[in-house]
Design a protein around this motif. Structure first.
Motif, PDB file in Angstrom:
ATOM      1  N   UNK A   1       9.832  -3.776 -21.042  1.00  0.00           N
ATOM      2  CA  UNK A   1      10.174  -2.575 -20.279  1.00  0.00           C
ATOM      3  C   UNK A   1       9.796  -2.812 -18.828  1.00  0.00           C
ATOM      4  N   UNK A   2      10.234  -1.914 -17.954  1.00  0.00           N
ATOM      5  CA  UNK A   2      10.111  -2.152 -16.523  1.00  0.00           C
ATOM      6  C   UNK A   2       8.674  -2.356 -16.050  1.00  0.00           C
ATOM      7  N   UNK A   3       7.712  -1.658 -16.640  1.00  0.00           N
ATOM      8  CA  UNK A   3       6.338  -1.793 -16.142  1.00  0.00           C
ATOM      9  C   UNK A   3       5.728  -3.146 -16.475  1.00  0.00           C
ATOM     10  N   UNK A   4       6.317  -3.886 -17.404  1.00  0.00           N
ATOM     11  CA  UNK A   4       5.810  -5.217 -17.711  1.00  0.00           C
ATOM     12  C   UNK A   4       6.085  -6.207 -16.581  1.00  0.00           C
ATOM     13  N   UNK A   5       6.970  -5.844 -15.653  1.00  0.00           N
ATOM     14  CA  UNK A   5       7.236  -6.696 -14.495  1.00  0.00           C
ATOM     15  C   UNK A   5       6.338  -6.356 -13.313  1.00  0.00           C
ATOM     16  N   UNK A   6       5.574  -5.271 -13.416  1.00  0.00           N
ATOM     17  CA  UNK A   6       4.718  -4.835 -12.304  1.00  0.00           C
ATOM     18  C   UNK A   6       3.711  -5.907 -11.876  1.00  0.00           C
ATOM     19  N   UNK A   7       3.120  -6.692 -12.800  1.00  0.00           N
ATOM     20  CA  UNK A   7       2.180  -7.733 -12.347  1.00  0.00           C
ATOM     21  C   UNK A   7       2.767  -8.725 -11.347  1.00  0.00           C
TER      22      UNK A   7
ATOM     23  N   UNK B   1       0.822  -1.215   0.000  1.00  0.00           N
ATOM     24  CA  UNK B   1       0.000   0.000   0.000  1.00  0.00           C
ATOM     25  C   UNK B   1       0.854   1.262   0.000  1.00  0.00           C
ATOM     26  N   UNK B   2       2.018   1.208   0.663  1.00  0.00           N
ATOM     27  CA  UNK B   2       2.852   2.389   0.806  1.00  0.00           C
ATOM     28  C   UNK B   2       3.921   2.514  -0.270  1.00  0.00           C
ATOM     29  N   UNK B   3       4.102   1.502  -1.103  1.00  0.00           N
ATOM     30  CA  UNK B   3       5.144   1.559  -2.120  1.00  0.00           C
ATOM     31  C   UNK B   3       4.830   2.679  -3.114  1.00  0.00           C
ATOM     32  N   UNK B   4       5.743   3.642  -3.300  1.00  0.00           N
ATOM     33  CA  UNK B   4       5.437   4.809  -4.145  1.00  0.00           C
ATOM     34  C   UNK B   4       4.981   4.466  -5.561  1.00  0.00           C
ATOM     35  N   UNK B   5       5.538   3.406  -6.147  1.00  0.00           N
ATOM     36  CA  UNK B   5       5.182   3.083  -7.531  1.00  0.00           C
ATOM     37  C   UNK B   5       3.699   2.750  -7.676  1.00  0.00           C
ATOM     38  N   UNK B   6       3.075   2.321  -6.598  1.00  0.00           N
ATOM     39  CA  UNK B   6       1.656   1.976  -6.661  1.00  0.00           C
ATOM     40  C   UNK B   6       0.776   3.196  -6.929  1.00  0.00           C
TER      41      UNK B   6
ATOM     42  N   UNK C   1       3.056 -10.420 -20.204  1.00  0.00           N
ATOM     43  CA  UNK C   1       4.068 -10.715 -19.204  1.00  0.00           C
ATOM     44  C   UNK C   1       3.434 -11.167 -17.889  1.00  0.00           C
ATOM     45  N   UNK C   2       2.146 -10.942 -17.719  1.00  0.00           N
ATOM     46  CA  UNK C   2       1.419 -11.629 -16.647  1.00  0.00           C
ATOM     47  C   UNK C   2       1.300 -13.107 -17.005  1.00  0.00           C
ATOM     48  N   UNK C   3       1.137 -13.388 -18.299  1.00  0.00           N
ATOM     49  CA  UNK C   3       1.163 -14.771 -18.784  1.00  0.00           C
ATOM     50  C   UNK C   3       2.514 -15.417 -18.494  1.00  0.00           C
ATOM     51  N   UNK C   4       3.599 -14.683 -18.726  1.00  0.00           N
ATOM     52  CA  UNK C   4       4.934 -15.203 -18.428  1.00  0.00           C
ATOM     53  C   UNK C   4       5.063 -15.520 -16.934  1.00  0.00           C
ATOM     54  N   UNK C   5       4.627 -14.578 -16.085  1.00  0.00           N
ATOM     55  CA  UNK C   5       4.708 -14.791 -14.635  1.00  0.00           C
ATOM     56  C   UNK C   5       3.867 -15.989 -14.215  1.00  0.00           C
TER      57      UNK C   5
ATOM     58  N   UNK D   1      -2.442  -2.934 -15.522  1.00  0.00           N
ATOM     59  CA  UNK D   1      -1.397  -3.462 -14.648  1.00  0.00           C
ATOM     60  C   UNK D   1      -1.893  -3.805 -13.242  1.00  0.00           C
ATOM     61  N   UNK D   2      -2.842  -3.037 -12.716  1.00  0.00           N
ATOM     62  CA  UNK D   2      -3.390  -3.363 -11.400  1.00  0.00           C
ATOM     63  C   UNK D   2      -4.098  -4.699 -11.393  1.00  0.00           C
TER      64      UNK D   2
END
Length: 465
Positions: free
Chosen positions: A306-312, A114-119, A171-175, A129-130
Motif C-alpha cells: 500500500x502507499x504508506x509502505x513507500x514512505x521510507x 519539513x513542509x510536505x503535508x504527508x509528514x 519495504x524499507x528492506x526493499x529500498x 515509518x519515520x
C-alpha cells in the motif's frame, strides 16, 4: 551566504520541531498505534514472538520500548519518539547534501521535507515509518559518500543504516536492497568491490537472527489471505493523493508538485552536470523501484503493498527534487518554490490539527470513561477492538475471533464471556447490524450512537439487566 543558509536551516528545523510537537498532545490512537502501545508492554522476547506472527520486524518496537520505559510507556513519549526521526532526517539530509552538492540543495531538501503535508501524518503517529525513512535516507546518502570517497568508515555507516532499515520495515528492506544493488554496480565500475562485499556480508550476518521469521512471514503471506485490497490502476493513482495531498487544495498542490518535478528534471538536463544527474536519478529510482517491486509482487502473488509502505523512501525522492531545483539559477524561481511549500503547509496544518485533536476515537474514549462498563463486546472485525483495548482500563474486551500475533492482553474470545455474571456492558457492531441473538436473549439493548474509527462506522449499544 553560507551563514544565511545555516540560519535558514535552523529556522526550518525549529519550526518543524515546534509545529510537529504541537500535534501530539491529543490522547487519540487508531488501531496501529494501539497495537504499538500494547506491544511495548511485553518483554523483548515476547515482542519477537508476537511480531514474528504478524508482518513487521522487531526493531521499532524495541526502540520504542526503550525510549518510553522511563516515562511509563506514555502515549506522549511515544509520539515524541515519532517526531525525532523527522528532525534527524532534516539534519542528515541538510548536512550531507550541503557537503556533496551545495548549501542551497541541502536547504531545499529540509524545506520540502519539513513542509510536505504527508509528514504531519507519518511523523506524529506511533508507528515505524519515520524511523524507517531516516534509516533508508541514511543508507542512500552514505552509499553516495562510500562510492565517492571510498572510505571504509562510510561503507560501514552505510551498512549500519541498511541493516537498521531492514530490521524496521520490510519495504524499507526493499529500498535498502535497491540501494545496495546500485552501489554494487557503481563499485564494480570504480573497482571498489571489496568494501561493498564487506558491507553486504555484515548486513546479511546481522540479519541472520531474524531470517527464519522473515521467511515464515513471507510464506504465510503467500499462502494465506491478507488484509490489503487488490491493486488497481485507480488505487495506484490514489497513491499520489496520499504522498502529495494537501487538505482543500489537493488538485492544485498535485499540479504544483508535477510542475516542480518537470522544472527539476529540465534544470538538470540544461545544467548538463552528469554527476548531479546520476545522483538525482539514483535517489528518485529508489522510490520508484520500491513502488514497482511492491506493485509487481502484489499483482504476481497477492496484495502486499500500500502507499504508506513507500514512505521510507520518500525523503530520497525529495532529495532528487532538491538536487534538480537547486540547479535552477534564477532567485525568483527559488522564492516561488519556497512560497509554494510554505503555503501548502499552512493550508494543510489546520486539517492536521483537527485530525489529531478532533479524532473520532476520542468520542469512544469519552464514553468508556463515563460509563465504567463491566465488559466490552466487539463484533467489528477491523480496527475497533484495538482501540477499545487501549482505552479500556479495567473492562475486558471480547471478540468472536481472536487475532494471530496479537499483543493485546485484555482481549478474550467471546466464548469466554460470562453473560450471567455481567449486568452492564457495551456492544459494538458494524453500522446497521442488529444486536446478535445470543446477546439479545440475555440483555436489554439500548442504542447509544454511531462511533467511528479509521473511517469505519460502528453502532454502539448499552447492554443491561
Amino acid at each position: 551566504m553560507k551563514k544565511l543558509y545555516n540560519l535558514s536551516f535552523i529556522c526550518i528545523f525549529i519550526f518543524a520541531a515546534v509545529s510537529y510537537t504541537l500535534l501530539m498532545f491529543n490522547g487519540a490512537v487508531w488501531y496501529d498505534e494501539a497495537y504499538s502501545m500494547a506491544m511495548i508492554e511485553h518483554s523483548f522476547g515476547e515482542i519477537c514472538r508476537i511480531t514474528a506472527q504478524d508482518v513487521h520486524p522487531p526493531l521499532y518496537y524495541f526502540m520504542l520500548k526503550i525510549f518510553t520505559a522511563p516515562f511509563g510507556y506514555s502515549l506522549i513519549a511515544a509520539k515524541i519518539f515519532s517526531v525525532i526521526p523527522l528532525l534527524l532526517t532534516l539534519l542528515l539530509g541538510f548536512f550531507k547534501l550541503s557537503k556533496a552538492i551545495n548549501k542551497k540543495t541541502g536547504l531545499l531538501f529540509a524545506l520540502m521535507l519539513a513542509m510536505l503535508p504527508v509528514m504531519t501524518t507519518f511523523s506524529v503517529e506511533v508507528r515505524m515509518y519515520g524511523w524507517a525513512s531516516f534509516f533508508v535516507t541514511g543508507c542512500g546518502l552514505f552509499a553516495y559518500s562510500a562510492q565517492s570517497g571510498g572510505r571504509i568508515r562510510d561503507f560501514l555507516i552505510f551498512a549500519l543504516f541498511g541493516t537498521l532499515a531492514a530490521y524496521t520495515h520490510y519495504f524499507a528492506l526493499v529500498s535498502a536492497g535497491i540501494i545496495y544493488a546500485m552501489l554494487f554496480v557503481r563499485c564494480i565500475k570504480i573497482k571498489k568491490i571489496k568494501p561493498w562485499l564487506v558491507s553486504a556480508a555484515l548486513t546479511v550476518t546481522a540479519y541472520i537472527p531474524w531470517l527464519a521469521s522473515f521467511v515464515s512471514q513471507l510464506a504465510d503471506k503467500v499462502e494465506n489471505a491478507y488484509w490489503i485490497a487488490p491493486i488497481t490502476p485507480s488505487a495506484v493513482l490514489n497513491y499520489f493523493t496520499v504522498w502529495f495531498g494537501c487538505d482543500g487544495i489537493t488538485p492544485f498542490y498535485l499540479t504544483g508538485i508535477a510542475v516542480l518535478a518537470v522544472c527539476a528534471a529540465a534544470a538538470l538536463i540544461i545544467n548538463g552536470d552528469r554527476r548531479l544527474n546520476k545522483i538525482a536519478a539514483c535517489a528518485a529510482l529508489v522510490f520508484v523501484l520500491t513502488n514497482i517491486i511492491g506493485i509487481a509482487a502484489s499483482i504476481a502473488v497477492r496484495p502486499v503493498f500500500i502507499e504508506r509502505y513507500a514512505v521510507p523512501s520518500l525523503p530520497l525522492l525529495i532529495a532528487a527534487g532538491a538536487i534538480g531545483l537547486g540547479a535552477v539559477t534564477k532567485k525568483a524561481v527559488t522564492v516561488i518554490i519556497t512560497l509554494f511549500f510554505i503555503s501548502g503547509f499552512a493550508a494543510n496544518y489546520p486539517s492536521a490539527v483537527k485530525t489529531e485533536y478532533d479524532a473520532a476515537e476520542l468520542d469512544i474514549k469519552q464514553y468508556l470513561d463515563e460509563a465504567q462498563y463491566e465488559a466490552l463486546i466487539c463484533f467489528v472485525d477491523s480496527h475497533l477492538y484495538g482501540v477499545l483495548s487501549y482505552y479500556s482500563d479495567s473492562a475486558p474486551v471480547y471478540r468472536p475471533k481472536l487475532s494471530k500475533g496479537s499483543p493485546f492482553e485484555n482481549i478474550y474470545a467471546l466464548s469466554d464471556f460470562n453473560a450471567g455474571a455481567c449486568k452492564w456492558a457495551a456492544l459494538f457492531v458494524p453500522a446497521g447490524d442488529p444486536v446478535p441473538d445470543e446477546l439479545a436473549a440475555q440483555f436489554n439493548a439500548d442504542y447509544v450512537r454511531t462511533v467511528y474509527t479509521y473511517g469505519i462506522a460502528c453502532d454502539m449499544y448499552n447492554l443491561w439487566k
